[in-house]
Design a protein around this motif. Structure first.
Motif, PDB file in Angstrom:
ATOM      1  N   GLU A 141      48.031  55.603 -23.352  1.00 47.78           N
ATOM      2  CA  GLU A 141      48.569  55.990 -22.067  1.00 47.78           C
ATOM      3  C   GLU A 141      48.627  54.804 -21.115  1.00 47.78           C
ATOM      4  O   GLU A 141      49.570  54.676 -20.316  1.00 47.78           O
ATOM      5  CB  GLU A 141      47.730  57.118 -21.449  1.00 47.78           C
ATOM      6  N   ASP A 142      47.613  53.908 -21.176  1.00 44.46           N
ATOM      7  CA  ASP A 142      47.591  52.761 -20.282  1.00 44.46           C
ATOM      8  C   ASP A 142      48.757  51.813 -20.558  1.00 44.46           C
ATOM      9  O   ASP A 142      49.296  51.187 -19.631  1.00 44.46           O
ATOM     10  CB  ASP A 142      46.267  52.005 -20.430  1.00 44.46           C
ATOM     11  N   LEU A 143      49.141  51.687 -21.830  1.00 40.00           N
ATOM     12  CA  LEU A 143      50.207  50.761 -22.212  1.00 40.00           C
ATOM     13  C   LEU A 143      51.588  51.419 -22.214  1.00 40.00           C
ATOM     14  O   LEU A 143      52.578  50.759 -22.537  1.00 40.00           O
ATOM     15  CB  LEU A 143      49.934  50.197 -23.616  1.00 40.00           C
ATOM     16  N   SER A 168      49.281  41.597 -13.559  1.00 40.62           N
ATOM     17  CA  SER A 168      48.618  41.908 -12.292  1.00 40.62           C
ATOM     18  C   SER A 168      47.753  40.727 -11.862  1.00 40.62           C
ATOM     19  O   SER A 168      47.087  40.096 -12.684  1.00 40.62           O
ATOM     20  CB  SER A 168      47.756  43.165 -12.436  1.00 40.62           C
ATOM     21  N   ARG A 169      47.781  40.429 -10.546  1.00 41.39           N
ATOM     22  CA  ARG A 169      46.984  39.309 -10.052  1.00 41.39           C
ATOM     23  C   ARG A 169      45.492  39.616 -10.036  1.00 41.39           C
ATOM     24  O   ARG A 169      44.667  38.705  -9.953  1.00 41.39           O
ATOM     25  CB  ARG A 169      47.449  38.921  -8.639  1.00 41.39           C
ATOM     26  N   THR A 170      45.156  40.914 -10.136  1.00 48.60           N
ATOM     27  CA  THR A 170      43.738  41.288 -10.038  1.00 48.60           C
ATOM     28  C   THR A 170      43.066  41.392 -11.398  1.00 48.60           C
ATOM     29  O   THR A 170      41.855  41.521 -11.467  1.00 48.60           O
ATOM     30  CB  THR A 170      43.618  42.638  -9.322  1.00 48.60           C
ATOM     31  N   GLY A 171      43.803  41.361 -12.484  1.00 52.00           N
ATOM     32  CA  GLY A 171      43.201  41.520 -13.796  1.00 52.00           C
ATOM     33  C   GLY A 171      42.672  40.200 -14.356  1.00 52.00           C
ATOM     34  O   GLY A 171      42.931  39.103 -13.839  1.00 52.00           O
ATOM     35  N   ALA A 172      41.925  40.331 -15.457  1.00 56.43           N
ATOM     36  CA  ALA A 172      41.374  39.145 -16.122  1.00 56.43           C
ATOM     37  C   ALA A 172      42.418  38.428 -16.951  1.00 56.43           C
ATOM     38  O   ALA A 172      42.202  37.287 -17.372  1.00 56.43           O
ATOM     39  CB  ALA A 172      40.201  39.565 -17.018  1.00 56.43           C
ATOM     40  N   VAL A 173      43.562  39.079 -17.184  1.00 57.54           N
ATOM     41  CA  VAL A 173      44.599  38.483 -18.020  1.00 57.54           C
ATOM     42  C   VAL A 173      45.099  37.182 -17.408  1.00 57.54           C
ATOM     43  O   VAL A 173      45.244  36.156 -18.088  1.00 57.54           O
ATOM     44  CB  VAL A 173      45.765  39.472 -18.203  1.00 57.54           C
ATOM     45  N   LEU A 174      45.394  37.207 -16.102  1.00 60.63           N
ATOM     46  CA  LEU A 174      45.915  36.013 -15.439  1.00 60.63           C
ATOM     47  C   LEU A 174      44.924  34.861 -15.533  1.00 60.63           C
ATOM     48  O   LEU A 174      45.311  33.710 -15.794  1.00 60.63           O
ATOM     49  CB  LEU A 174      46.231  36.338 -13.978  1.00 60.63           C
ATOM     50  N   ILE A 182      50.863  42.228 -25.009  1.00 58.71           N
ATOM     51  CA  ILE A 182      50.492  43.507 -24.407  1.00 58.71           C
ATOM     52  C   ILE A 182      49.435  44.171 -25.276  1.00 58.71           C
ATOM     53  O   ILE A 182      49.665  44.437 -26.461  1.00 58.71           O
ATOM     54  CB  ILE A 182      51.724  44.414 -24.261  1.00 58.71           C
ATOM     55  N   GLY A 183      48.278  44.439 -24.682  1.00 57.92           N
ATOM     56  CA  GLY A 183      47.218  45.111 -25.415  1.00 57.92           C
ATOM     57  C   GLY A 183      46.553  44.202 -26.435  1.00 57.92           C
ATOM     58  O   GLY A 183      46.495  42.970 -26.285  1.00 57.92           O
ATOM     59  N   HIS A 184      46.058  44.828 -27.496  1.00 64.11           N
ATOM     60  CA  HIS A 184      45.421  44.085 -28.577  1.00 64.11           C
ATOM     61  C   HIS A 184      46.378  43.971 -29.753  1.00 64.11           C
ATOM     62  O   HIS A 184      47.518  44.434 -29.708  1.00 64.11           O
ATOM     63  CB  HIS A 184      44.116  44.780 -28.995  1.00 64.11           C
ATOM     64  N   GLU A 185      45.880  43.375 -30.824  1.00 67.45           N
ATOM     65  CA  GLU A 185      46.736  43.110 -31.976  1.00 67.45           C
ATOM     66  C   GLU A 185      47.240  44.397 -32.608  1.00 67.45           C
ATOM     67  O   GLU A 185      48.367  44.461 -33.114  1.00 67.45           O
ATOM     68  CB  GLU A 185      45.962  42.286 -33.001  1.00 67.45           C
ATOM     69  N   ALA A 213      54.403  36.492 -11.324  1.00 68.95           N
ATOM     70  CA  ALA A 213      55.221  37.593 -10.815  1.00 68.95           C
ATOM     71  C   ALA A 213      54.335  38.837 -10.852  1.00 68.95           C
ATOM     72  O   ALA A 213      54.237  39.521 -11.874  1.00 68.95           O
ATOM     73  CB  ALA A 213      56.480  37.770 -11.655  1.00 68.95           C
ATOM     74  N   HIS A 214      53.668  39.111  -9.738  1.00 67.67           N
ATOM     75  CA  HIS A 214      52.692  40.200  -9.703  1.00 67.67           C
ATOM     76  C   HIS A 214      53.376  41.551  -9.892  1.00 67.67           C
ATOM     77  O   HIS A 214      54.450  41.807  -9.349  1.00 67.67           O
ATOM     78  CB  HIS A 214      51.942  40.172  -8.373  1.00 67.67           C
ATOM     79  N   THR A 215      52.714  42.414 -10.661  1.00 66.76           N
ATOM     80  CA  THR A 215      53.231  43.752 -10.898  1.00 66.76           C
ATOM     81  C   THR A 215      52.100  44.659 -11.347  1.00 66.76           C
ATOM     82  O   THR A 215      51.084  44.192 -11.901  1.00 66.76           O
ATOM     83  CB  THR A 215      54.326  43.738 -11.976  1.00 66.76           C
ATOM     84  N   ALA A 216      52.265  45.942 -11.079  1.00 68.81           N
ATOM     85  CA  ALA A 216      51.346  46.915 -11.671  1.00 68.81           C
ATOM     86  C   ALA A 216      51.641  47.007 -13.157  1.00 68.81           C
ATOM     87  O   ALA A 216      52.796  46.941 -13.575  1.00 68.81           O
ATOM     88  CB  ALA A 216      51.513  48.275 -10.996  1.00 68.81           C
ATOM     89  N   VAL A 217      50.623  47.147 -13.961  1.00 66.35           N
ATOM     90  CA  VAL A 217      50.807  47.173 -15.413  1.00 66.35           C
ATOM     91  C   VAL A 217      50.540  48.550 -15.994  1.00 66.35           C
ATOM     92  O   VAL A 217      50.596  48.725 -17.219  1.00 66.35           O
ATOM     93  CB  VAL A 217      49.901  46.121 -16.088  1.00 66.35           C
ATOM     94  N   GLN A 218      50.241  49.530 -15.169  1.00 66.46           N
ATOM     95  CA  GLN A 218      50.100  50.901 -15.642  1.00 66.46           C
ATOM     96  C   GLN A 218      50.266  51.837 -14.454  1.00 66.46           C
ATOM     97  O   GLN A 218      50.247  51.410 -13.317  1.00 66.46           O
ATOM     98  CB  GLN A 218      48.746  51.109 -16.328  1.00 66.46           C
ATOM     99  N   GLY A 219      50.473  53.090 -14.774  1.00 65.67           N
ATOM    100  CA  GLY A 219      50.651  54.082 -13.727  1.00 65.67           C
ATOM    101  C   GLY A 219      52.109  54.389 -13.485  1.00 65.67           C
ATOM    102  O   GLY A 219      53.015  53.698 -13.965  1.00 65.67           O
ATOM    103  N   GLU A 220      52.344  55.448 -12.761  1.00 65.56           N
ATOM    104  CA  GLU A 220      53.695  55.914 -12.494  1.00 65.56           C
ATOM    105  C   GLU A 220      54.484  54.875 -11.712  1.00 65.56           C
ATOM    106  O   GLU A 220      53.999  54.332 -10.723  1.00 65.56           O
ATOM    107  CB  GLU A 220      53.650  57.237 -11.721  1.00 65.56           C
TER     108      GLU A 220
END
Length: 475
Positions: free
Chosen positions: A254-256, A193-199, A279-282, A217-224
């Motif tokens: 649930e988020d992942l 996601s372009r809005t998260g801290a990951v990028l 994806i996520g933590h270790e 490549a922007h995308t939602a990373v959670q949700g339906e």
């Protein structure tokens, strides 16, 4: 009232309500069979047998509201039978709890594709039945599926997807099929996601270690529906990036969960570009991790994985430069020493003196060779002379010996001449052309021919005398 065969969704209501029917599985309609039976009964009901009462109960629950319904609840008291039937209860915990005994016959249990156990949240489709031998109500289940709501349901769905993807060979990715990202990529694709801290974390790490072009490549990373966007984002980077990072920050199960979807897993497994999963933590593990070429614990670690550290590269470059400089300096020093030595060796005066020495050596060699050749020729001439005399002597000796041998052979030949004895007075006697050797071969009056040394004489036998006793001639 729902029509016959229409499926109804029923859940156990946990909210407080003043409705007296809230504890029932399904509301009883005004025109239900129970109300009809109640109105028909007189004030003084007839006495019924137990079997008749059971029959009335079965007739009363044979309604569309209790047939082909779908119930969501948690499995408790799970008891699989050796015959293949499944026995358990569906319950719902809250301020007002409810429990429904359930049975799933063997033929229906074979269709269950996930592990059935206590605590699992499921959706059961079937009908309500009354079992007279035990006098109890039970829910006969024809179809059992994991409930997609709640963490337990999501976990069961994940296990179902994992089994499906494993059977089709999509996961896990074998070691031989895993690809290493290029050592020096020119473009890195990031699916997040372009809005998260990951990028921003990925950009900071790459900018610090090895600045290069980043394609988002922007995308939602959670949700339906997020799984569809993630799969599309991975497909959009094919042929545009040297390596792809699929990243998301930490979160709950649930988020992942969208990263467990088969669409995402298949998109990663089918990527022509190496994919790094972050994806996520270790401690978090999704099905996407099993399909990726490499799995790292955090997005920052993914950025460190796909690009080298330019500080380390500069240090290595400096070490290589220093090694080359030291190597060239040593070689220059050696060549300089060789050049100085060569300069001394090709000094004109030294070279002229060397040429004079070589000329003197050449003259000495020529004189020595001439003397040696003269001696060799003289020796060969003397040896030839001696060899010639030896050959002449041996030849003369050989001729004399051969002459003597020839004379001896001549004497032998002459000695074997049958006419030689005629010179001594002997004669050869012939009778009718045959040589006569003994007197026994002759008869009186035979005409003989006598071969003498100088002619032939014809004679007639008058008398035969023998030197030894012989009764008759030897013819």
């Amino acid at each position: 009232m729902a029509g016959k065969g229409q499926q109804m969704q029923l859940t156990f209501d946990t909210a407080e309500t003043n409705c007296p029917q809230s504890k029932q599985i399904a509301p009883v309609m005004e025109n239900s069979t129970l109300d009809a039976v109640a109105r028909e009964e007189p004030n003084d009901p007839a006495v019924l047998s137990v079997s008749q009462l059971a029959e009335r109960i079965r007739d009363a629950i044979d309604t569309p509201q209790l047939t082909n319904v779908c119930v969501q609840g948690e499995i408790t008291g799970y008891r699989p039978h050796s015959s293949g039937h499944l026995y358990f209860s569906l319950s719902e915990h809250g301020d007002e709890s409810a429990t429904m005994p359930c049975v799933m016959w063997k033929y229906a249990a074979k269709t269950v594709s996930f592990p059935v156990k206590d605590g699992a949240l499921v959706q059961a489709t079937g009908y309500v039945d009354f079992y007279p031998p035990y006098g109890k109500m039970q829910f006969v289940i024809k179809k059992l599926e994991p409930a997609v709501s709640g963490k337990t349901g999501l976990y069961l769905l994940k296990e179902q997807w994992k089994k499906q993807l494993t059977e089709e060979g999509t996961i896990p990715r074998t070691e031989t099929a895993r690809r290493c990202p290029p050592l020096f990529p020119t473009t890195v694709g990031v699916v997040t996601s372009r809005t998260g801290a990951v990028l921003q974390d990925i950009r900071n790490v790459i900018g610090r270690r090895y600045p290069l072009n980043i394609i988002l490549a922007h995308t939602a990373v959670q949700g339906e529906g997020a799984h569809q966007q993630i799969a599309a984002a991975i497909a959009s980077l094919q042929g545009k990036a040297d390596v792809i990072i699929v990243a998301r920050g930490g979160g709950s199960f649930e988020d992942l969960f969208e990263f467990n979807h088969p669409d995402v897993v298949r998109a990663i497994a089918g990527s022509a570009v190496p994919v790094i999963s972050a994806i996520g933590h270790e401690t978090d593990t999704t099905l996407a991790d099993f399909a990726a070429d490499r799995r790292v614990p955090t997005p920052s670690a993914a950025a460190e994985t796909v690009v080298p550290d330019r500080t380390v590269l500069l240090q290595q470059l400096e070490e290589m430069r220093r090694s080359i400089r030291d190597n060239l300096s040593g070689r220059f020093s050696d060549e300089k020493s060789s050049l100085a030595e060569l300069r001394v060796r090709v000094d004109p005066i030294r070279l002229a003196r060397k040429l004079d020495q070589m000329q003197q050596q050449t003259a000495d060699f020529a004189e020595r060779i001439t003397a040696a050749l003269s001696r060799k020729i003289s020796a060969e001439r003397e040896a030839y002379k001696i060899q010639k005399e030896n050959i002449i002597r041996l030849t003369r000796t050989k001729i004399a010996t051969a002459r003597l041998e020839l004379l001896a052979e001549k004497e032998v030949i002459y000695g074997r001449n049958p006419y030689k004895p005629l010179e001594l007075g002997y004669a050869l006697v012939w009778k009718e052309g045959k040589l006569i050797r003994t007197a026994a071969n002759m008869n009186e009056r035979d005409q003989l021919s006598l071969q003498l040394v100088d002619g032939i004489v014809t004679a007639v036998v008058e008398k035969i005398s023998y030197d030894r006793d012989t009764t008759e001639p030897n013819l």
